[in-house]
Design an enzyme around this catalytic site. Structure first.
Site, PDB file in Angstrom:
ATOM      1  N   GLU A  62      32.198 -16.535  27.182  1.00 32.88           N
ATOM      2  CA  GLU A  62      32.716 -16.749  26.303  1.00 32.88           C
ATOM      3  C   GLU A  62      33.435 -14.466  26.139  1.00 32.88           C
ATOM      4  OE1 GLU A  62      29.940 -14.835  22.304  1.00 32.88           O
ATOM      5  OE2 GLU A  62      32.022 -14.846  21.204  1.00 32.88           O
ATOM      6  N   LYS A 107      35.495 -20.393  17.684  1.00 35.50           N
ATOM      7  CA  LYS A 107      34.242 -20.145  17.170  1.00 35.50           C
ATOM      8  C   LYS A 107      34.500 -20.385  15.667  1.00 35.50           C
ATOM      9  CE  LYS A 107      30.608 -16.133  17.957  1.00 35.50           C
ATOM     10  NZ  LYS A 107      30.329 -15.913  18.635  1.00 35.50           N
ATOM     11  N   CYS A 112      28.507 -19.460  21.294  1.00 34.76           N
ATOM     12  CA  CYS A 112      27.385 -18.315  21.552  1.00 34.76           C
ATOM     13  C   CYS A 112      26.841 -18.188  20.343  1.00 34.76           C
ATOM     14  CB  CYS A 112      28.264 -16.765  21.470  1.00 34.76           C
ATOM     15  SG  CYS A 112      27.184 -15.617  22.070  1.00 34.76           S
TER      16      CYS A 112
HETATM   17  C1  ACM Z   1      27.606 -13.807  20.097  1.00 34.71           C
HETATM   18  O1  ACM Z   1      27.810 -14.305  19.531  1.00 34.71           O
HETATM   19  N1  ACM Z   1      28.362 -12.974  20.577  1.00 34.71           N
HETATM   20  C2  ACM Z   1      26.213 -13.293  19.981  1.00 34.71           C
END
Ligand code: ACM
Length: 284
Positions: A39, A110, A154
């Site tokens: 990420e 995200k 993530c």
């Molecule tokens: C995250 O979502 N980078 C912990």
């Protein structure tokens, strides 16, 4: 086909150094058809201010990081997924891009923002796109076949709904760039998501430290049976690949009379789109 992860420690607000690291490490994975990077690996993660994140962000259509990935895709004959800090106007997104030899193919923003990300980024607004990849387009002798990939990032690991959506959309390989900070938790949950949805998952987690955050490495590649096929170390730069048959993810049979997707009863799942407060009041 061969799939794998490229685990490393991006440096905060050092996009050129990060591009050099990506260039060096992707070369170590040559032989893979699909590699997943962490990420926000063009920019680092733990920005103190929105201004500093904006300064390290790149537009999808004009990104030095994505141009590098396209170049590496051509040079090494590999599709690449990489997390990057995306700027659109004055908005920022925590985005994962899928890149092939002809350039960026698509992106996922995200959905579930973690902790202080809520001060920096807009929540994802592109849903859960999936992509069919033709391995024959890679400059690699003998590469043939197709696979269907989906992208998550993530903290999305905490939300079973999004893994199920990818399975319903026919995803065979979920690519999951990460910057995990809660030791061991996602590495326990992701094999269950893989098993419950019968898909391969590549969770690529970064390593290293930024300010008060330590990233936990231990990237994993998981089979549709939930077996961990490869696991990285906690601290080192690492590129690992495994040979998989994406078609294995098409078999959703649990018994001769049970199918993971066909046996669902979505008409009974409507509570999933109601608020917990409303449901709690109604069921008190
Ligand atoms: C995250 O979502 N980078 C912990």
């Amino acid at each position: 086909m061969r799939i794998g992860y490229v685990q490393f420690s991006p440096v905060l607000a050092e996009p050129e150094a990060n591009r050099r690291a990506v260039e060096r490490l992707v070369a170590l994975g040559s032989g893979a058809h699909l590699l997943v990077l962490p990420e926000l690996c063009n920019s680092g993660y733990n920005f103190a201010t929105r201004e500093s994140a904006l300064a390290a962000a790149e537009p999808f259509a004009d990104s030095p990081f994505l141009r590098l990935l396209a170049d590496l895709s051509r040079r090494h004959g590999v599709y690449l997924v990489g997390g990057f800090c995306e700027r659109e106007g004055d908005r920022l997104y925590n985005t994962a891009a899928l890149v092939g030899p002809e350039g960026p193919i698509g992106r996922y923003r995200k959905t579930h923002l973690f902790w202080n990300e809520k001060d920096l980024f807009q929540p994802g607004d592109l849903g859960f796109p999936v992509y069919d990849l033709d391995l024959g387009l890679l400059s690699r002798p003998g590469a043939k076949g197709r696979c269907r990939v989906g992208l998550l990032i993530c903290f999305d690991w905490q939300f079973p709904e999004v893994w199920r959506i990818l399975a319903l959309r026919g995803v065979q390989i979920a690519c999951h760039p990460s910057n995990l900070v809660l030791p061991g938790k996602a590495q326990r949950a992701v094999p269950l998501h893989a098993m419950l949805n019968r898909m391969f998952v590549v969770t690529t987690n970064r390593t290293g430290r930024e300010g008060n955050l330590s990233f936990t490495g231990c990237s994993i590649i998981v089979s549709p049976e939930g077996e961990v096929l490869s696991q990285g170390g906690a601290a080192e730069d690492e590129v690992r690949t495994v040979e998989v048959d994406p078609a294995q993810a098409n078999n959703k049979a649990v018994t001769p009379r049970n199918d993971l997707l066909a046996d669902r009863r979505p008409e009974l799942y409507t509570d999933l789109i109601r608020s917990p407060e409303e449901l709690w009041r109604e069921n008190r």
